[in-house]
Design a protein around this motif. Structure first.
Motif, PDB file in Angstrom:
ATOM      1  N   GLU A  92       0.681  -1.098   0.171  1.00  0.00           N
ATOM      2  CA  GLU A  92       0.088   0.090   0.088  1.00  0.00           C
ATOM      3  C   GLU A  92       0.920   1.246  -0.021  1.00  0.00           C
ATOM      4  OE1 GLU A  92      -3.049   2.039  -0.455  1.00  0.00           O
ATOM      5  OE2 GLU A  92      -3.185  -0.257  -0.576  1.00  0.00           O
ATOM      6  N   ARG A  93       1.931   1.442   0.779  1.00  0.00           N
ATOM      7  CA  ARG A  93       2.739   2.222   0.894  1.00  0.00           C
ATOM      8  C   ARG A  93       3.482   2.599  -0.691  1.00  0.00           C
ATOM      9  NH1 ARG A  93       7.667   3.615   0.803  1.00  0.00           N
ATOM     10  NH2 ARG A  93       8.598   1.539   0.851  1.00  0.00           N
ATOM     11  N   LEU A  94       3.830   1.562  -1.226  1.00  0.00           N
ATOM     12  CA  LEU A  94       4.378   1.615  -2.628  1.00  0.00           C
ATOM     13  C   LEU A  94       3.272   2.115  -3.711  1.00  0.00           C
ATOM     14  CD1 LEU A  94       6.608  -1.574  -2.690  1.00  0.00           C
ATOM     15  CD2 LEU A  94       7.456   0.732  -2.641  1.00  0.00           C
ATOM     16  N   ARG A  95       2.221   1.688  -3.277  1.00  0.00           N
ATOM     17  CA  ARG A  95       1.151   1.998  -4.365  1.00  0.00           C
ATOM     18  C   ARG A  95       0.785   3.779  -4.161  1.00  0.00           C
ATOM     19  NH1 ARG A  95      -2.141  -1.608  -3.219  1.00  0.00           N
ATOM     20  NH2 ARG A  95      -1.655  -2.873  -4.795  1.00  0.00           N
ATOM     21  N   ALA A  96       0.834   3.962  -2.821  1.00  0.00           N
ATOM     22  CA  ALA A  96       0.360   5.476  -2.683  1.00  0.00           C
ATOM     23  C   ALA A  96       1.630   6.403  -3.142  1.00  0.00           C
ATOM     24  CB  ALA A  96       0.465   5.864  -1.106  1.00  0.00           C
ATOM     25  N   GLU A  97       2.876   5.948  -3.138  1.00  0.00           N
ATOM     26  CA  GLU A  97       4.114   6.512  -3.430  1.00  0.00           C
ATOM     27  C   GLU A  97       4.034   6.542  -5.015  1.00  0.00           C
ATOM     28  OE1 GLU A  97       8.624   5.603  -3.565  1.00  0.00           O
ATOM     29  OE2 GLU A  97       7.937   5.402  -1.500  1.00  0.00           O
ATOM     30  N   LEU A  98       3.593   5.456  -5.513  1.00  0.00           N
ATOM     31  CA  LEU A  98       3.519   5.509  -7.294  1.00  0.00           C
ATOM     32  C   LEU A  98       2.492   6.369  -7.655  1.00  0.00           C
ATOM     33  CD1 LEU A  98       4.583   4.220  -9.758  1.00  0.00           C
ATOM     34  CD2 LEU A  98       2.680   2.463  -9.501  1.00  0.00           C
ATOM     35  N   CYS A  99       1.644   6.544  -6.958  1.00  0.00           N
ATOM     36  CA  CYS A  99       0.332   7.243  -7.371  1.00  0.00           C
ATOM     37  C   CYS A  99       0.812   8.950  -7.180  1.00  0.00           C
ATOM     38  CB  CYS A  99      -0.803   7.069  -6.408  1.00  0.00           C
ATOM     39  SG  CYS A  99      -1.808   5.695  -6.961  1.00  0.00           S
ATOM     40  N   GLY A 100       1.421   9.153  -5.996  1.00  0.00           N
ATOM     41  CA  GLY A 100       1.998  10.580  -5.873  1.00  0.00           C
ATOM     42  C   GLY A 100       2.957  10.989  -7.293  1.00  0.00           C
ATOM     43  N   HIS A 101       3.739  10.040  -7.397  1.00  0.00           N
ATOM     44  CA  HIS A 101       4.898  10.402  -8.454  1.00  0.00           C
ATOM     45  C   HIS A 101       3.784  10.337  -9.819  1.00  0.00           C
ATOM     46  CE1 HIS A 101       8.470   9.741  -6.558  1.00  0.00           C
ATOM     47  NE2 HIS A 101       8.091   8.675  -6.155  1.00  0.00           N
ATOM     48  N   HIS A 102       2.944   9.538  -9.891  1.00  0.00           N
ATOM     49  CA  HIS A 102       2.186   9.715 -11.261  1.00  0.00           C
ATOM     50  C   HIS A 102       1.345  11.225 -11.348  1.00  0.00           C
ATOM     51  CE1 HIS A 102      -1.428   8.889 -13.739  1.00  0.00           C
ATOM     52  NE2 HIS A 102      -0.623   8.428 -14.462  1.00  0.00           N
ATOM     53  N   GLU A 103       0.980  11.564 -10.407  1.00  0.00           N
ATOM     54  CA  GLU A 103       0.110  12.824 -10.146  1.00  0.00           C
ATOM     55  C   GLU A 103       1.165  13.772 -10.568  1.00  0.00           C
ATOM     56  OE1 GLU A 103      -1.826  12.908  -6.264  1.00  0.00           O
ATOM     57  OE2 GLU A 103      -3.336  11.303  -7.119  1.00  0.00           O
ATOM     58  N   ARG A 104       2.399  13.901  -9.791  1.00  0.00           N
ATOM     59  CA  ARG A 104       3.032  14.770 -10.017  1.00  0.00           C
ATOM     60  C   ARG A 104       3.642  14.931 -11.560  1.00  0.00           C
ATOM     61  NH1 ARG A 104       8.754  15.233 -10.288  1.00  0.00           N
ATOM     62  NH2 ARG A 104       9.341  12.986  -9.882  1.00  0.00           N
ATOM     63  N   LEU A 105       3.667  13.822 -12.121  1.00  0.00           N
ATOM     64  CA  LEU A 105       4.156  13.805 -13.559  1.00  0.00           C
ATOM     65  C   LEU A 105       3.155  14.386 -14.493  1.00  0.00           C
ATOM     66  CD1 LEU A 105       6.062  10.310 -13.745  1.00  0.00           C
ATOM     67  CD2 LEU A 105       6.997  12.684 -14.041  1.00  0.00           C
ATOM     68  N   ASP A 106       1.785  14.023 -14.054  1.00  0.00           N
ATOM     69  CA  ASP A 106       0.593  14.492 -14.845  1.00  0.00           C
ATOM     70  C   ASP A 106       0.493  15.890 -14.663  1.00  0.00           C
ATOM     71  OD1 ASP A 106      -0.512  12.220 -15.764  1.00  0.00           O
ATOM     72  OD2 ASP A 106      -1.948  11.916 -14.225  1.00  0.00           O
ATOM     73  N   ARG A 107       0.810  16.466 -13.522  1.00  0.00           N
ATOM     74  CA  ARG A 107       0.724  18.226 -13.305  1.00  0.00           C
ATOM     75  C   ARG A 107       1.956  18.589 -14.146  1.00  0.00           C
ATOM     76  NH1 ARG A 107       0.250  16.811  -7.881  1.00  0.00           N
ATOM     77  NH2 ARG A 107       2.534  17.182  -7.597  1.00  0.00           N
ATOM     78  N   ILE A 108       3.045  18.091 -14.204  1.00  0.00           N
ATOM     79  CA  ILE A 108       4.241  18.739 -15.118  1.00  0.00           C
ATOM     80  C   ILE A 108       3.766  18.736 -16.484  1.00  0.00           C
ATOM     81  CG2 ILE A 108       6.778  18.077 -15.999  1.00  0.00           C
ATOM     82  CD1 ILE A 108       7.034  17.210 -12.978  1.00  0.00           C
TER      83      ILE A 108
END
Length: 136
Positions: A92-108
Motif C-alpha cells: 500500500e505504501r508503494l502504491r501510494a508513492e507510485l500514485c504520488g509520482h504519477h500525479e506529479r508527472l501529470d501536473r508537469i
C-alpha cells in the motif's frame, strides 16, 4: 529429465543424501578454519601469503558447501510459481508513492502542454508570452 528435483538434489531421496554430504563437508571446512585460526602468526611475507591463500580457499569452500545445502520446501502455490510474499502495508505504501509520482508527472505534463499551447498561440498571433518573452 535434467532439472528434475531428484536429479539436481533439490528434492526427494537425493536431497537427504546431499544434506548428509553437505554436513560432512561442512565439518571438514570447520576443521580447516580451526587449523588456520590455530596457526602461529606468520613471521615472513611468504608465510603470510600462504595463510591468506588458505583463508581464501576456506572461504570459497564454505560458500560452495552452503550452495549445495538444500533449501526449505516451498509451501504455497504462489511460492511454487516463483512469487514472493509481500507485506500488504508495504504494498500500500508503494502504491501510494507510485500514485504520488504519477500525479506529479501529470501536473508537469499539463504545465508543459499549457506552455506549448501558449507559445503556439503567441507565435500565431505575434503577441508576447505571459512572462514577457517573445515566441520562438
Amino acid at each position: 529429465m535434467a532439472g528434475n528435483g531428484d536429479e539436481t538434489g533439490a528434492g526427494g531421496e537425493s536431497a537427504g543424501w546431499l544434506d548428509h554430504v553437505c554436513e560432512r563437508l561442512k565439518a571438514k571446512v570447520e576443521e580447516a578454519v580451526q587449523a588456520v585460526c590455530d596457526a602461529p602468526p606468520p613471521t615472513s611475507l611468504a608465510e603470510a601469503e600462504k595463510l591468506a591463500r588458505a583463508a581464501g580457499v576456506i572461504a570459497r569452500s564454505a560458500k560452495a558447501v552452503d550452495g549445495l545445502m538444500s533449501r526449505p520446501e516451498r509451501k504455497t502455490e504462489e511460492d511454487e510459481m516463483g512469487g514472493e510474499h509481500f507485506d500488504p502495508e508495504e504494498d500500500e505504501r508503494l502504491r501510494a508513492e507510485l500514485c504520488g509520482h504519477h500525479e506529479r508527472l501529470d501536473r508537469i505534463l499539463e504545465e508543459k502542454r499549457a506552455e506549448a499551447a501558449e507559445r503556439a498561440r503567441a507565435k500565431a498571433g505575434g503577441a508576447p508570452l505571459a512572462g514577457g518573452e517573445t515566441p520562438d
